[in-house]
Write a protein that holds these residues in place. Structure first.
Motif: not given
Length: 163
Positions: A14-23, A80-88, A95-96
């Motif tokens: 069970i894992k939790f991950y935060l998106f690094d928006h620089s990538k 922030q908003n993200v868009s990709c095929d594999w993320v629901n 997170y803030d």
């Protein structure tokens, strides 16, 4: 697990991950753990190349032909908003950075073993601790207000560049 004359090895995480928006959102390495010590790409590689095959080199009660599977559960968080095929995106958490969380009153930090449970209705508060921004020096913290969805608060310099 013995099932239908087969032997199954199931690796559960069970894992939790935060998106690094620089990538790139499609790069699994851009989904980083709250303490910046791992990322989704690294975890999947470790399980595929080390943890799942390891069972083939261990003599466990003389069992052979063991089938290995990964069951990875958890949640992804973005600020922030993200868009990709594999993320629901309908199931993304948020997170803030601490500088963007003006009202910190009523925040409770969820203790890690209880991250999968809803603490907003927990009357005893045994699975939470009071929010203290000093704890944000080393990691993002999963917090919740009564009646609201949990979210992460990250240090202003998250993700840490030296991790």
């Amino acid at each position: 697990i013995r099932w239908k004359e087969r032997v199954l090895h199931i690796e559960c995480a069970i894992k939790f991950y935060l998106f690094d928006h620089s990538k790139s959102v499609n790069d699994l390495h851009s989904w980083i753990g709250p303490a910046c010590k791992d990322d989704l790409g690294r975890k999947i590689k470790k399980v595929r190349e080390h943890q799942l095959p390891m069972i083939n080199y261990i003599d466990i009660l003389g069992l052979t032909n063991i089938e290995s599977y990964l069951f990875l559960k958890g949640k992804l968080f973005a600020n922030q908003n993200v868009s990709c095929d594999w993320v629901n995106v309908g199931h993304l958490g948020r997170y803030d950075h601490i500088k963007n969380v003006k009202d910190q009153s009523g925040l409770k930090v969820l203790i890690k073993p209880f991250w999968m449970s809803n603490q907003s209705e927990n009357q005893e508060n045994t699975n939470v601790k009071k929010f203290d921004r000093k704890n944000l020096l080393k990691r993002a913290e999963l917090v919740q207000r009564k009646g609201a969805k949990p979210f992460f608060i990250a240090p202003n310099d998250w993700p840490f560049l030296n991790s």
